[in-house]
Scaffold this motif. Structure first.
Motif, mmCIF file in Angstrom:
data_model
loop_
_atom_site.group_PDB
_atom_site.id
_atom_site.type_symbol
_atom_site.label_atom_id
_atom_site.label_comp_id
_atom_site.label_asym_id
_atom_site.label_seq_id
_atom_site.Cartn_x
_atom_site.Cartn_y
_atom_site.Cartn_z
ATOM 1 N N THR A 1 2.078 80.539 23.463
ATOM 2 C CA THR A 1 3.378 80.986 22.954
ATOM 3 C C THR A 1 4.266 81.521 24.062
ATOM 4 O OG1 THR A 1 2.433 83.163 22.481
ATOM 5 C CG2 THR A 1 2.433 81.538 20.691
ATOM 6 N N GLU A 2 3.657 81.942 25.167
ATOM 7 C CA GLU A 2 4.449 82.394 26.294
ATOM 8 C C GLU A 2 3.684 82.134 27.583
ATOM 9 O OE1 GLU A 2 5.139 86.511 25.553
ATOM 10 O OE2 GLU A 2 3.225 87.137 26.415
ATOM 11 N N GLY A 3 4.414 82.049 28.690
ATOM 12 C CA GLY A 3 3.783 81.759 29.972
ATOM 13 C C GLY A 3 4.813 81.234 30.954
ATOM 14 N N GLU A 4 4.382 80.332 31.837
ATOM 15 C CA GLU A 4 5.258 79.757 32.849
ATOM 16 C C GLU A 4 5.068 78.253 32.905
ATOM 17 O OE1 GLU A 4 4.100 81.910 36.437
ATOM 18 O OE2 GLU A 4 6.113 82.759 36.520
ATOM 19 N N ILE A 5 6.150 77.554 33.248
ATOM 20 C CA ILE A 5 6.029 76.131 33.563
ATOM 21 C C ILE A 5 6.438 75.938 35.016
ATOM 22 C CG2 ILE A 5 6.412 75.334 31.206
ATOM 23 C CD1 ILE A 5 9.264 74.562 32.078
ATOM 24 N N GLU A 6 5.806 74.968 35.643
ATOM 25 C CA GLU A 6 6.115 74.640 37.036
ATOM 26 C C GLU A 6 6.788 73.281 37.073
ATOM 27 O OE1 GLU A 6 3.273 73.001 40.236
ATOM 28 O OE2 GLU A 6 3.236 75.183 40.534
ATOM 29 N N ILE A 7 7.930 73.209 37.766
ATOM 30 C CA ILE A 7 8.694 71.971 37.877
ATOM 31 C C ILE A 7 8.694 71.548 39.338
ATOM 32 C CG2 ILE A 7 10.937 70.876 37.494
ATOM 33 C CD1 ILE A 7 11.484 73.113 35.435
ATOM 34 N N SER A 8 8.310 70.300 39.619
ATOM 35 C CA SER A 8 8.226 69.836 41.005
ATOM 36 C C SER A 8 8.633 68.377 41.087
ATOM 37 C CB SER A 8 6.807 70.019 41.557
ATOM 38 O OG SER A 8 5.876 69.239 40.827
ATOM 39 N N PHE A 9 9.026 67.979 42.290
ATOM 40 C CA PHE A 9 9.394 66.596 42.569
ATOM 41 C C PHE A 9 9.198 66.363 44.063
ATOM 42 C CE2 PHE A 9 12.301 63.048 43.434
ATOM 43 C CZ PHE A 9 11.994 62.195 42.390
ATOM 44 N N VAL A 10 8.730 65.166 44.441
ATOM 45 C CA VAL A 10 8.455 64.856 45.837
ATOM 46 C C VAL A 10 9.686 65.116 46.701
ATOM 47 C CG1 VAL A 10 7.892 63.016 47.458
ATOM 48 C CG2 VAL A 10 6.703 63.158 45.275
ATOM 49 N N GLY A 11 9.519 65.904 47.763
ATOM 50 C CA GLY A 11 10.612 66.192 48.675
ATOM 51 C C GLY A 11 11.447 67.393 48.296
ATOM 52 N N PHE A 12 11.111 68.054 47.167
ATOM 53 C CA PHE A 12 11.868 69.215 46.705
ATOM 54 C C PHE A 12 10.928 70.401 46.543
ATOM 55 C CE2 PHE A 12 15.999 67.392 45.529
ATOM 56 C CZ PHE A 12 15.702 66.034 45.624
ATOM 57 N N GLY A 13 11.471 71.589 46.589
ATOM 58 C CA GLY A 13 10.678 72.783 46.357
ATOM 59 C C GLY A 13 10.344 72.945 44.882
ATOM 60 N N LYS A 14 9.247 73.652 44.599
ATOM 61 C CA LYS A 14 8.849 73.909 43.212
ATOM 62 C C LYS A 14 9.731 74.992 42.595
ATOM 63 C CE LYS A 14 3.976 73.383 44.475
ATOM 64 N NZ LYS A 14 2.694 74.116 44.571
ATOM 65 N N VAL A 15 9.794 74.973 41.275
ATOM 66 C CA VAL A 15 10.480 76.025 40.528
ATOM 67 C C VAL A 15 9.551 76.492 39.414
ATOM 68 C CG1 VAL A 15 12.363 76.537 38.935
ATOM 69 C CG2 VAL A 15 12.839 75.290 41.033
ATOM 70 N N LEU A 16 9.367 77.806 39.282
ATOM 71 C CA LEU A 16 8.588 78.394 38.200
ATOM 72 C C LEU A 16 9.544 79.041 37.205
ATOM 73 C CD1 LEU A 16 5.650 80.074 40.167
ATOM 74 C CD2 LEU A 16 5.525 78.042 38.711
ATOM 75 N N VAL A 17 9.387 78.695 35.920
ATOM 76 C CA VAL A 17 10.264 79.220 34.870
ATOM 77 C C VAL A 17 9.401 79.823 33.773
ATOM 78 C CG1 VAL A 17 12.070 78.686 33.207
ATOM 79 C CG2 VAL A 17 11.968 77.444 35.380
ATOM 80 N N LYS A 18 9.691 81.079 33.389
ATOM 81 C CA LYS A 18 8.952 81.720 32.307
ATOM 82 C C LYS A 18 9.506 81.283 30.962
ATOM 83 C CE LYS A 18 7.607 85.828 34.913
ATOM 84 N NZ LYS A 18 7.613 87.313 34.981
ATOM 85 N N PHE A 19 8.635 81.248 29.945
ATOM 86 C CA PHE A 19 9.086 80.923 28.590
ATOM 87 C C PHE A 19 8.408 81.854 27.593
ATOM 88 C CE2 PHE A 19 5.231 78.402 29.102
ATOM 89 C CZ PHE A 19 4.590 78.584 27.880
ATOM 90 N N SER A 20 9.049 82.034 26.475
ATOM 91 C CA SER A 20 8.497 82.805 25.361
ATOM 92 C C SER A 20 9.098 82.225 24.093
ATOM 93 C CB SER A 20 8.825 84.298 25.498
ATOM 94 O OG SER A 20 8.320 85.028 24.395
ATOM 95 N N GLY A 21 8.264 81.526 23.345
ATOM 96 C CA GLY A 21 8.761 80.844 22.154
ATOM 97 C C GLY A 21 9.472 79.552 22.526
ATOM 98 N N ASP A 22 10.068 78.906 21.536
ATOM 99 C CA ASP A 22 10.846 77.702 21.802
ATOM 100 C C ASP A 22 11.992 78.045 22.749
ATOM 101 O OD1 ASP A 22 9.205 76.271 20.144
ATOM 102 O OD2 ASP A 22 10.505 76.481 18.388
ATOM 103 N N THR A 23 12.136 77.234 23.803
ATOM 104 C CA THR A 23 13.124 77.556 24.832
ATOM 105 C C THR A 23 13.861 76.304 25.272
ATOM 106 O OG1 THR A 23 11.674 79.322 25.657
ATOM 107 C CG2 THR A 23 13.480 78.605 27.107
ATOM 108 N N SER A 24 15.183 76.416 25.358
ATOM 109 C CA SER A 24 15.999 75.365 25.950
ATOM 110 C C SER A 24 16.477 75.881 27.306
ATOM 111 C CB SER A 24 17.195 75.021 25.066
ATOM 112 O OG SER A 24 18.029 74.078 25.694
ATOM 113 N N LEU A 25 16.044 75.234 28.376
ATOM 114 C CA LEU A 25 16.355 75.691 29.728
ATOM 115 C C LEU A 25 17.699 75.173 30.230
ATOM 116 C CD1 LEU A 25 12.866 75.183 31.418
ATOM 117 C CD2 LEU A 25 13.806 77.277 30.438
ATOM 118 N N GLY A 26 18.279 74.207 29.520
ATOM 119 C CA GLY A 26 19.522 73.612 30.010
ATOM 120 C C GLY A 26 19.254 72.822 31.277
ATOM 121 N N GLU A 27 20.125 72.951 32.265
ATOM 122 C CA GLU A 27 19.940 72.258 33.530
ATOM 123 C C GLU A 27 19.133 73.120 34.497
ATOM 124 O OE1 GLU A 27 23.940 69.436 33.721
ATOM 125 O OE2 GLU A 27 23.583 70.954 35.274
ATOM 126 N N VAL A 28 18.064 72.529 35.046
ATOM 127 C CA VAL A 28 17.234 73.185 36.059
ATOM 128 C C VAL A 28 17.439 72.430 37.366
ATOM 129 C CG1 VAL A 28 14.922 73.869 36.752
ATOM 130 C CG2 VAL A 28 15.543 73.871 34.329
#
Length: 845
Positions: free
Chosen positions: A68-95
């Motif tokens: 129900t809550e925690g973190e997601i990690e977003i990554s792509f080759v050649g780019f730095g990682k991004v960690l985003v916290k979530f709690s419940g249903d979440t719309s992050l928009g543009e990351v």
């Protein structure tokens, strides 16, 4: 019955409600900050699980979480990682992902062949240079210059274009394994690297990773000092490209253009890069010119299969810098080049009006076909089939009666085919298994011919070879790398002095088992290989073109590596690794004279023995990261061969057996980000590298006959020369307004020693330090700022430091010879480059 049904229905509803409450949906769109465009194929993973998805062609993703809550990690080759916290249903928009928004190292995902450190939970001593750093710092330098901001690495530029050298923990490039997208690229015959053949890799590199010491590679490769992984572009998921123009000191010009279609809806992609460069060179009369080409075709028929074909090459020719005494450079300047000739009538005379004493001409296209097969959610198979065809020559001016008669070509051609395949299986939640094969088939062609006639129209050759008959050399191969590649000299009667072929075949298997649970991870790794050698002599026969094959040699080699790591807390980790290599000798050390004889040395050259021990501590805080490594490497039972550089009756070759070196040291690397727009990093390497015990030396004449008897040489305690045993560095960058940044780097080298004969102790060299600086500005242009115009200026050796980069010789200071900072100036050597610069403009679209 109705009551039971109602109870079952109520229990099911409660379970469904509880399960639903434990899941949430996270949505968003991943964007490229540089281009202002969506990033399809970005990886989104729920931290602490294997639960993840990829963004679609519009950069959109939707992930159903397990918690129900925690973190997601977003990554792509050649780019730095991004960690985003979530709690419940979440719309992050543009990351937004940026190529320089993280202190963390690049993570390359998608190929089981490329042995990157991040693919294994048990760590090694490693530094990674991102695509953005490569773009900014590459300029008009070779790869080793970019790596000098990592611990225990020192580079030398050696005078001419592409002639740079690199030392890693005190070991030369021969003892450092270089990998291109998972395939080994060190020379099969002698392990050497010639950067003039690889000048184009920096234009298409996604990342370069330096693994010091044992490294993460599963192959039985030449990694005594470490492994350098060069990872290039393969499949670009989005359409785009760039056009770049660079100019630099001494009339350097480089133009590059790249375009990628991105991945179509049917899974196809295409990318191509073409470039051209030329320059006069920092050292006098070292003109050079070349091209770069890169073509990539990818196909992803479905989520389980990904194929990519890549072809790249860098044809070039450049004049080389002659060696000389240190005193000659003091008298004539550090840019001086004594190896040139005046008054030569040739269209290939250099811009300075001189004809080069030596010129490198080569083209080495490399092609590979990669296939990644996801068998199921626990296993995958990665395979690379590759080939390269090297064609080229070292053209040396030959004088007669005081003038240059012709340019003699020493040709080193080859055909090289190989296959690397790796099967990976996640056996259990805690156990991962790898097994694979490494096959290399190599054939080398070596001979001398005429590259260009100058004062004469032909030349004759006569000896006991070819039946003792005189024959005439009337054809000239030229100095254009394209002409050399498509029209190699295949006429044995247009060759002289030496003419032979060598077949080197290599077959190996490797495997790795890794265990990971909670805070503990451990691995065991092994490889077994057989390398065979056959030499065929053509010149030393009675019939021209009829080869005489020598005895076949087979050598078994293997390696064993093991390690473990323990995560003390989220921020603290310790590890220890150990390994033993039994490495086959190089082809060039097997024969009495590898140029003219099929006769093997007696007793036969044995395998080298390498033992490595290392331990490390890693700290990963939010603002500070640090790595501390300790290492101890023993390189024993080494055989080295060298000649006196003469031809004919004056020729002597030397074989030194039983050499042992011990390299030990400590490395500290620190990364900090005190402010969002400021980074300050630094490192310190303290080493102690010495020869141990004694060795045996033999001398052979031009016929391979031993001259005299075996000689015992006392080398115990001699310092290993070539690189600084103590070095340090610091670098910082400051983005003082959006997209405008300045950076600087400082390197210090101390406790250096000369190279040369092992018969006498090496001599101490003076320490030196260098400062480099740069300025970058990126302007967003076009509709919705989707394009950018990037400007970059690099200034190397800002303060124009005068320093001895290399010293070859053992002559100590005395009362009669010159003295430069404690070094006898009768020794040969070379001063490093003074202040150099380059500036570039790059349009990204």
């Amino acid at each position: 019955m109705k009551k039971i049904t109602r109870l079952l229905f109520l229990a099911g509803a409660i379970l469904f409600s509880a399960f639903s409450m434990a899941q949430n949906t996270i949505t968003g769109t991943i964007m490229d900050s540089d281009m202002g465009a969506p990033l399809p194929g970005a990886n989104i993973v729920e931290v602490g699980t294997t639960n993840g998805v990829s963004s679609d062609f519009n950069g959109y993703f939707s992930l159903i979480t397990e918690s129900t809550e925690g973190e997601i990690e977003i990554s792509f080759v050649g780019f730095g990682k991004v960690l985003v916290k979530f709690s419940g249903d979440t719309s992050l928009g543009e990351v937004t992902l940026s190529s320089d928004n993280s202190l963390e190292e690049i993570v390359i995902i998608g190929s089981g062949i490329i042995d990157l450190a991040e693919d294994r939970k048990t760590p090694v001593a490693v530094s990674t240079i991102s695509a953005n750093q490569i773009r900014e710092k590459a300029g008009n330098s070779d790869l080793p210059e970019i790596l000098k901001q990592t611990p225990s690495v020192q580079s030398s530029q050696a005078g001419g274009f592409g002639d740079g050298q690199m030392f890693l923990r005190g070991f030369t490039q021969v003892n450092t394994a270089f990998m291109l997208n998972g395939q080994p690229i060190n020379g099969m015959e002698d392990g050497k690297m010639y950067w003039s053949n690889w000048s184009g890799v920096l234009d298409v590199a996604n990342a370069v990773q330096v693994q010091r010491g044992l490294g993460a590679s599963k192959l039985a490769i030449s990694s005594v000092g470490g492994t350098v992984n060069i990872v290039t572009k393969t499949i670009d998921r989005k359409e785009g490209g760039f056009v770049q123009q660079m100019v630099g000191n001494d009339n350097y010009i480089k133009s590059t253009a790249y375009y990628s279609t991105g991945v179509s809806e049917k899974g196809w992609s295409f990318g191509a890069l073409f470039g051209y460069w030329q320059g006069d060179g920092y050292v006098d009369n070292t003109d050079g010119a070349g091209q770069t080409y890169y073509i990539s075709v990818g196909y992803q028929p479905n989520e389980r299969h990904a194929l990519n074909f890549m072809l790249t090459g860098a044809p070039q020719q450049h004049a080389v810098a002659g060696s000389g005494s240190i005193q000659s450079f003091i008298d004539n300047g550090r840019r001086s080049n004594s190896w040139t000739y005046s008054g030569v009538d040739s269209p290939n005379t250099l811009n300075g009006g001189e004809y080069p004493g030596g010129r490198n001409i080569y083209q080495k296209p490399v092609a590979n076909l990669s296939w990644d097969f996801t068998i199921n959610d626990k296993s995958e198979l990665s395979t690379v089939l590759y080939a390269s065809m090297g064609r080229g020559s070292f053209a040396q001016a030959i004088t007669s009666d005081g003038e240059v008669a012709y340019a003699r070509g020493s040709n080193n051609n080859h055909d090289w085919y190989g296959l690397v395949s790796n099967y990976n299986n996640q056996l259990t939640e805690n156990l991962n298994f790898n097994v694979g094969a490494d096959i290399r088939l190599y054939k080398g062609y070596h001979f001398r011919d005429v590259r260009e006639f100058l004062a004469v129209d032909s030349a004759s050759y006569s000896s006991d070879y070819s039946g003792g008959n005189t024959y005439y050399l009337t054809e000239a191969g030229g100095v254009n790398p394209w002409e050399v590649f498509f029209n190699p000299n295949t006429d044995h009667l247009q060759r002289f002095y030496y003419d032979y072929e060598e077949q080197i075949n290599y077959a190996g298997v490797f495997s790795q088992l890794e265990y990971s649970k909670d805070q503990l991870s451990a691995f065991f790794q092994g490889a077994l290989s057989n390398q065979s050698h056959v030499r065929t002599e053509y010149l030393n026969t009675n019939v021209a073109g009829q080869g005489e094959e020598g005895d076949k040699v087979n050598n078994i080699g293997y390696n064993l590596k093991a390690g473990a790591a323990y995560t003390i807390t989220d921020e603290n980790k310790v590890f220890v690794n150990a390994g033993y290599y039994s490495r086959q000798p190089f082809h060039d050390t097997l024969y009495k004279d590898d140029r003219t004889s099929n006769e093997l040395l007696e007793p036969a050259v044995e395998n080298e023995e390498i033992t490595g021990l290392e331990a490390g501590y890693q700290y990963g805080g939010k603002m500070i990261q640090a790595n501390l490594n300790l290492y101890h490497t023993t390189w024993g039972n080494v055989t080295q061969t060298f000649t006196n550089g003469q031809d004919g009756a004056d020729f002597l070759s030397y074989q030194t057996l039983g050499i042992k070196q011990v390299h030990m040291g400590v490395e500290l690397e620190v990364f900090t980000q005190p402010l969002d727009n400021v980074r300050v990093n630094g490192f310190l390497s303290l080493g102690n590298w010495e020869y141990k015990d004694n060795a045996t030396q033999r001398t052979f004449d031009e016929n391979g006959t031993q001259v005299g008897t075996d000689e015992n040489i006392e080398i115990d305690g001699f310092s290993v020369g070539g690189a600084a045993q103590v070095n340090a560095g610091a670098n910082a960058s400051w983005e003082f307004i959006p997209r405008l940044s300045v950076d600087a780097a400082w390197n210090w080298y101390n406790d250096m020693y000369s190279t040369g004969s092992l018969a006498d102790p090496t001599i101490a060299m003076p320490s030196y330090d260098l400062v480099d600086a740069g300025l970058s500005y990126k302007m967003l242009v076009g509709k919705n700022n989707k394009n950018s115009l990037q400007f970059r200026v690099n200034i190397n050796n800002v303060f124009d430091e005068v320093y001895l980069e290399t010293v070859n010789g053992n002559e100590a200071v005395n009362a009669t010879d010159g003295n430069y900072k404690g070094v006898n100036t009768e020794n040969t050597g070379r001063f490093g480059y003074g202040r150099t610069w380059n500036t570039s403009m790059r349009f990204n679209f």
